[in-house]
Scaffold this motif. Structure first.
Motif, PDB file in Angstrom:
ATOM      1  N   CYS A  11       0.844  -1.201   0.000  1.00  0.00           N
ATOM      2  CA  CYS A  11       0.000   0.000   0.000  1.00  0.00           C
ATOM      3  C   CYS A  11       0.879   1.251   0.000  1.00  0.00           C
ATOM      4  O   CYS A  11       1.700   1.447   0.896  1.00  0.00           O
ATOM      5  N   SER A  14       0.538   3.366   3.168  1.00  0.00           N
ATOM      6  CA  SER A  14       1.244   2.746   4.282  1.00  0.00           C
ATOM      7  C   SER A  14       2.758   2.969   4.148  1.00  0.00           C
ATOM      8  O   SER A  14       3.441   3.309   5.124  1.00  0.00           O
ATOM      9  N   ILE A  58     -13.113   0.082   8.040  1.00  0.00           N
ATOM     10  CA  ILE A  58     -13.177  -1.101   7.176  1.00  0.00           C
ATOM     11  C   ILE A  58     -13.028  -0.690   5.717  1.00  0.00           C
ATOM     12  O   ILE A  58     -13.478   0.387   5.318  1.00  0.00           O
ATOM     13  N   ARG A  59     -12.384  -1.542   4.959  1.00  0.00           N
ATOM     14  CA  ARG A  59     -12.192  -1.298   3.522  1.00  0.00           C
ATOM     15  C   ARG A  59     -13.389  -1.883   2.772  1.00  0.00           C
ATOM     16  O   ARG A  59     -13.400  -3.062   2.420  1.00  0.00           O
ATOM     17  N   LYS A  61     -14.372  -1.487  -0.199  1.00  0.00           N
ATOM     18  CA  LYS A  61     -14.217  -1.778  -1.625  1.00  0.00           C
ATOM     19  C   LYS A  61     -13.519  -3.107  -1.890  1.00  0.00           C
ATOM     20  O   LYS A  61     -13.365  -3.504  -3.040  1.00  0.00           O
ATOM     21  N   GLU A  62     -13.101  -3.788  -0.819  1.00  0.00           N
ATOM     22  CA  GLU A  62     -12.490  -5.102  -1.001  1.00  0.00           C
ATOM     23  C   GLU A  62     -13.561  -6.099  -1.439  1.00  0.00           C
ATOM     24  O   GLU A  62     -14.699  -6.051  -0.968  1.00  0.00           O
ATOM     25  N   TYR A  65     -15.591  -7.933   1.192  1.00  0.00           N
ATOM     26  CA  TYR A  65     -16.639  -7.154   1.845  1.00  0.00           C
ATOM     27  C   TYR A  65     -17.996  -7.491   1.218  1.00  0.00           C
ATOM     28  O   TYR A  65     -18.960  -7.793   1.924  1.00  0.00           O
ATOM     29  N   LEU A  88      -9.562  -6.502   5.204  1.00  0.00           N
ATOM     30  CA  LEU A  88     -10.649  -5.537   5.388  1.00  0.00           C
ATOM     31  C   LEU A  88     -10.271  -4.377   6.314  1.00  0.00           C
ATOM     32  O   LEU A  88     -10.974  -3.374   6.354  1.00  0.00           O
ATOM     33  N   ASN A  90      -8.710  -1.127   7.342  1.00  0.00           N
ATOM     34  CA  ASN A  90      -8.141   0.025   6.649  1.00  0.00           C
ATOM     35  C   ASN A  90      -6.753   0.283   7.200  1.00  0.00           C
ATOM     36  O   ASN A  90      -6.442  -0.045   8.334  1.00  0.00           O
ATOM     37  N   ARG A  91      -5.917   0.907   6.416  1.00  0.00           N
ATOM     38  CA  ARG A  91      -4.519   1.059   6.768  1.00  0.00           C
ATOM     39  C   ARG A  91      -3.985   2.400   6.361  1.00  0.00           C
ATOM     40  O   ARG A  91      -4.562   3.018   5.460  1.00  0.00           O
ATOM     41  N   ARG A 104      -4.742   8.137   6.841  1.00  0.00           N
ATOM     42  CA  ARG A 104      -5.220   8.378   5.488  1.00  0.00           C
ATOM     43  C   ARG A 104      -5.775   9.793   5.467  1.00  0.00           C
ATOM     44  O   ARG A 104      -6.819  10.006   6.049  1.00  0.00           O
TER      45      ARG A 104
END
Length: 113
Positions: A11, A14, A58-59, A61-62, A65, A88, A90-91, A104
């Protein structure tokens, strides 16, 4: 300073966050959260300490999900999904003595350094 980054090397955000921490003169503990995810309770505590709701962390768009049908489920179900499927999460989350942030954009890390 004791700093932990929950990191995904694939990422860009990240990687930029990690570089910003190091650029500020700190060497953090780097946790590959995909291989070593935080416990359910650690995750709950980080999210709360960052001032976020579980859904904010939580992500969505994965692909997993949608596969799990997580729209409209409660926070407990989201936490369960995040622990079972750490992609899932978020980072990157960064934890320092000055606080916790979901970095972010990556510049948010400066708030807690």
């Amino acid at each position: 300073m004791d700093i932990t980054i929950y990191h995904n090397a694939r990422c860009g955000t990240s990687r930029n966050t990690l570089a910003a921490i190091r650029g500020a003169g700190h060497e953090p503990q780097v946790v590959d959260y995909l291989a070593h995810p935080p416990s359910r309770e650690q995750l709950r505590e980080m999210i709360a300490a960052a001032g976020l709701g579980v859904r904010d962390a939580i992500r969505g768009k994965e692909a997993v999900y949608a596969e799990l049908g997580l729209d409209g489920v409660d926070d407990e179900a989201l936490l369960d999904a995040m622990v079972a499927h750490p992609i899932l999460i978020n980072r990157p989350f960064v934890v320092t003595p000055k606080g916790v942030r979901l970095c972010r954009p990556f510049e948010r890390v400066h708030e807690i350094l």
